[in-house]
Write a protein that holds these residues in place. Structure first.
Motif, PDB file in Angstrom:
ATOM      1  N   MET C  96      46.776   4.290  19.392  1.00 14.61           N
ATOM      2  CA  MET C  96      45.324   4.090  19.522  1.00 14.61           C
ATOM      3  C   MET C  96      44.705   3.741  18.173  1.00 14.61           C
ATOM      4  O   MET C  96      43.821   2.896  18.079  1.00 14.61           O
ATOM      5  CB  MET C  96      44.677   5.357  20.081  1.00 14.61           C
ATOM      6  N   MET C  99      45.247   0.268  17.457  1.00 15.60           N
ATOM      7  CA  MET C  99      44.309  -0.568  18.214  1.00 15.60           C
ATOM      8  C   MET C  99      42.950  -0.626  17.531  1.00 15.60           C
ATOM      9  O   MET C  99      42.281  -1.657  17.545  1.00 15.60           O
ATOM     10  CB  MET C  99      44.147  -0.003  19.629  1.00 15.60           C
ATOM     11  N   ASP C 110      34.060  -0.186  17.597  1.00 11.75           N
ATOM     12  CA  ASP C 110      34.746   0.908  18.279  1.00 11.75           C
ATOM     13  C   ASP C 110      34.258   1.013  19.717  1.00 11.75           C
ATOM     14  O   ASP C 110      35.041   1.287  20.640  1.00 11.75           O
ATOM     15  CB  ASP C 110      34.474   2.247  17.560  1.00 11.75           C
ATOM     16  N   ASP C 111      32.972   0.780  19.910  1.00  8.03           N
ATOM     17  CA  ASP C 111      32.426   0.899  21.262  1.00  8.03           C
ATOM     18  C   ASP C 111      32.914  -0.238  22.157  1.00  8.03           C
ATOM     19  O   ASP C 111      33.181  -0.030  23.341  1.00  8.03           O
ATOM     20  CB  ASP C 111      30.888   0.925  21.210  1.00  8.03           C
ATOM     21  N   LEU C 113      35.773  -1.548  21.909  1.00  6.32           N
ATOM     22  CA  LEU C 113      37.152  -1.192  22.241  1.00  6.32           C
ATOM     23  C   LEU C 113      37.172  -0.125  23.333  1.00  6.32           C
ATOM     24  O   LEU C 113      37.942  -0.213  24.291  1.00  6.32           O
ATOM     25  CB  LEU C 113      37.881  -0.667  20.997  1.00  6.32           C
ATOM     26  N   LEU C 114      36.285   0.841  23.203  1.00  7.73           N
ATOM     27  CA  LEU C 114      36.185   1.907  24.195  1.00  7.73           C
ATOM     28  C   LEU C 114      35.828   1.311  25.558  1.00  7.73           C
ATOM     29  O   LEU C 114      36.405   1.686  26.594  1.00  7.73           O
ATOM     30  CB  LEU C 114      35.105   2.902  23.742  1.00  7.73           C
ATOM     31  N   LEU C 116      36.458  -1.742  26.548  1.00  4.96           N
ATOM     32  CA  LEU C 116      37.640  -2.463  27.034  1.00  4.96           C
ATOM     33  C   LEU C 116      38.637  -1.486  27.632  1.00  4.96           C
ATOM     34  O   LEU C 116      39.257  -1.753  28.667  1.00  4.96           O
ATOM     35  CB  LEU C 116      38.290  -3.247  25.883  1.00  4.96           C
ATOM     36  N   PHE C 117      38.772  -0.348  26.969  1.00  2.00           N
ATOM     37  CA  PHE C 117      39.707   0.654  27.466  1.00  2.00           C
ATOM     38  C   PHE C 117      39.274   1.147  28.842  1.00  2.00           C
ATOM     39  O   PHE C 117      40.077   1.221  29.770  1.00  2.00           O
ATOM     40  CB  PHE C 117      39.789   1.827  26.480  1.00  2.00           C
ATOM     41  N   ARG C 118      37.985   1.433  28.945  1.00  2.00           N
ATOM     42  CA  ARG C 118      37.477   1.916  30.238  1.00  2.00           C
ATOM     43  C   ARG C 118      37.689   0.874  31.334  1.00  2.00           C
ATOM     44  O   ARG C 118      38.145   1.181  32.427  1.00  2.00           O
ATOM     45  CB  ARG C 118      35.989   2.260  30.115  1.00  2.00           C
ATOM     46  N   THR C 120      39.978  -1.368  31.424  1.00  2.00           N
ATOM     47  CA  THR C 120      41.411  -1.479  31.727  1.00  2.00           C
ATOM     48  C   THR C 120      41.856  -0.333  32.631  1.00  2.00           C
ATOM     49  O   THR C 120      42.634  -0.520  33.569  1.00  2.00           O
ATOM     50  CB  THR C 120      42.232  -1.482  30.423  1.00  2.00           C
ATOM     51  N   VAL C 121      41.323   0.858  32.360  1.00  2.00           N
ATOM     52  CA  VAL C 121      41.623   2.009  33.216  1.00  2.00           C
ATOM     53  C   VAL C 121      41.123   1.757  34.636  1.00  2.00           C
ATOM     54  O   VAL C 121      41.840   2.008  35.612  1.00  2.00           O
ATOM     55  CB  VAL C 121      41.001   3.306  32.646  1.00  2.00           C
ATOM     56  N   ALA C 123      40.610  -1.138  36.118  1.00  2.00           N
ATOM     57  CA  ALA C 123      41.439  -2.162  36.760  1.00  2.00           C
ATOM     58  C   ALA C 123      42.752  -1.540  37.241  1.00  2.00           C
ATOM     59  O   ALA C 123      43.213  -1.796  38.364  1.00  2.00           O
ATOM     60  CB  ALA C 123      41.721  -3.304  35.783  1.00  2.00           C
ATOM     61  N   TRP C 124      43.335  -0.734  36.404  1.00  4.47           N
ATOM     62  CA  TRP C 124      44.585  -0.037  36.725  1.00  4.47           C
ATOM     63  C   TRP C 124      44.428   0.833  37.976  1.00  4.47           C
ATOM     64  O   TRP C 124      45.259   0.811  38.887  1.00  4.47           O
ATOM     65  CB  TRP C 124      44.966   0.807  35.517  1.00  4.47           C
ATOM     66  N   ARG C 125      43.310   1.552  38.023  1.00  6.84           N
ATOM     67  CA  ARG C 125      43.066   2.428  39.185  1.00  6.84           C
ATOM     68  C   ARG C 125      42.924   1.604  40.455  1.00  6.84           C
ATOM     69  O   ARG C 125      43.456   1.957  41.505  1.00  6.84           O
ATOM     70  CB  ARG C 125      41.776   3.224  38.977  1.00  6.84           C
TER      71      ARG C 125
ATOM     72  N   MET D  96      47.144  -1.217  26.271  1.00  6.94           N
ATOM     73  CA  MET D  96      46.442  -0.134  26.972  1.00  6.94           C
ATOM     74  C   MET D  96      47.136   0.195  28.283  1.00  6.94           C
ATOM     75  O   MET D  96      47.260   1.356  28.671  1.00  6.94           O
ATOM     76  CB  MET D  96      44.991  -0.542  27.224  1.00  6.94           C
ATOM     77  N   MET D  99      50.011   2.287  27.681  1.00  6.01           N
ATOM     78  CA  MET D  99      49.602   3.673  27.435  1.00  6.01           C
ATOM     79  C   MET D  99      49.345   4.405  28.743  1.00  6.01           C
ATOM     80  O   MET D  99      49.646   5.600  28.866  1.00  6.01           O
ATOM     81  CB  MET D  99      48.341   3.699  26.582  1.00  6.01           C
ATOM     82  N   LEU D 100      48.797   3.693  29.721  1.00  5.26           N
ATOM     83  CA  LEU D 100      48.541   4.326  31.014  1.00  5.26           C
ATOM     84  C   LEU D 100      49.854   4.741  31.674  1.00  5.26           C
ATOM     85  O   LEU D 100      49.948   5.816  32.284  1.00  5.26           O
ATOM     86  CB  LEU D 100      47.748   3.372  31.917  1.00  5.26           C
ATOM     87  N   PHE D 117      41.508   9.084  23.992  1.00  6.98           N
ATOM     88  CA  PHE D 117      41.073   7.872  23.303  1.00  6.98           C
ATOM     89  C   PHE D 117      39.731   8.117  22.624  1.00  6.98           C
ATOM     90  O   PHE D 117      39.547   7.790  21.446  1.00  6.98           O
ATOM     91  CB  PHE D 117      40.955   6.714  24.299  1.00  6.98           C
TER      92      PHE D 117
END
Lengths: 133, 133, 133, 133
Positions: C96, C99, C110-111, C113-114, C116-118, C120-121, C123-125, D96, D99-100, D117
């Motif tokens: 991390m 990243m 940083d925000d 990136l945060l 983007l992370f959210r 990506t999570v 999309a994954w879900r 990312m 990481m998931l 994160f």
DNA sequence: GTGGTCTAGACCACC
DNA sequence: GTGGTCTAGACCACC
């Protein structure tokens, strides 16, 4: 072999290898999927150090001209769009402007230069044509 | 001042000075008989080492772009035939061939490149035209 | 087949197999007790060297993702606590931080990136959700 | 010195140098215009070969993190847009997703990972804050 | 002094 | 066998 290097040239040897491969691709002497000689074999053939060839291959991979398949060898890549295309077209234009300056000092007019360019393109095409026939 | 230098460019600084002067001549910004600033003065103006400027002037003299008159100064030379003209035309052609290779890898056809060349010549002429008016 | 490998990737092939299996588990495509194809069969299917597949299976066994039952075959293991959990969480955190450095150089805050992370999570879900329905 | 290298790491040494410099930039330890130590000096300090450091510097220049001024030294560059930005953002997203997968196998939920994160970003910010104060 | 290139030879991971 | 990395030491262009 479609590759040669002039050790006396001011151009770095590894870069001559890079340009040699790119020219072979542009000429159609090698095509997508063709295998390049292994780093150490090419080094021996051309009496270069393997590090020099490796550096050339790495640069070619970075430019997406070739693809390295781990443990199996190195192959000509499919041509595709480049992320830095605009920069490179700009560099091309800058090179043309330098030629215009040079032409002036050789007492060639712009039209003379344009004619030389056309002639060079024609010669290039004729050479490429020989490959296909 | 019609001369500028980018210290971050990969091109050697002395060569940028050489090309800068040659471009000014080609553009008609300076003409035969015009005086160039003394080495040290130009070095100070452009915050360069005087050795760098001196080397550029030597190269320009070798190419007969300028003439150094002992004790009087440095002047733009009359344009005339060059003994190494053929070599330089060959170099020009080689450069064009490199452009053809590069164009291929940027997925430009020969005709695209020719069109870009024509456009660059036109732009160059237009810029020169502004000078004369 | 829920597994694929890109021989041109810089990532070692055996590791791609390891990650492919782990991803299939995480996605719920395979579950505890499911049988994996024998080494040689998977190697043939994916046109890989059987040594490569064997190495991947060994790594997966070491990580307790799969269990090898002598003479019976290879099966997805039950998930349980890992002895090296802390090391691996530390590695996750290190990733991390890398990243965050990369984001800085891509001029993302940083925000950003945060966010983007959210995304990506999420999309994954959503992708996982499709499996369960 | 804000740079260190672990010779036992699987990550190539030259790449560790690259990442070290990029991290120092992201942390605000060095800023645009700051001078980096000369290749051979840094090599001596870190007991590396000068070729290794030179390679790192070349990679950093290619990524436009630093600028080499011929014969004068190497400096941190101004940050600007990158031509390959999209590719790199895509790579970030892929990381990312990895990481998931890893989190799943460490029995962390997506929300646990998101919390980790956030905590890592906060820690990073706090560290950066110390620099400015 | 500054970075860049090259050879030589060793070692390594991966397939 | 395949490419990648690293040290050691030499030489070079440029400023």
């Amino acid at each position: 072999m479609w590759l040669s290097v002039d050790p006396r040239s001011p151009k770095p040897v590894y870069q001559q290898v890079v340009e040699g491969v790119k020219e072979a691709v542009a000429r159609g002497l090698v095509a997508c999927g063709d295998r390049l000689p292994p780093v150490r074999e090419l080094a021996t053939t051309m009496t270069l150090n393997h590090n020099t060839v490796a550096r050339a291959y790495q640069e070619l991979e970075r430019e997406r001209v070739i693809e390295v398949v781990r443990g199996r060898g190195t192959f000509i890549a499919a041509s595709g769009p480049r992320p830095d295309r605009e920069d490179r077209v700009r560099a091309l234009t800058a090179g043309m402007r330098e030629m215009l300056v040079e032409a002036h000092h050789l007492q060639m007019s712009d039209d003379d230069l344009l004619a030389l360019f056309r002639a060079t393109v024609d010669a290039w095409r004729r050479e490429r044509g020989l490959v296909g026939s």
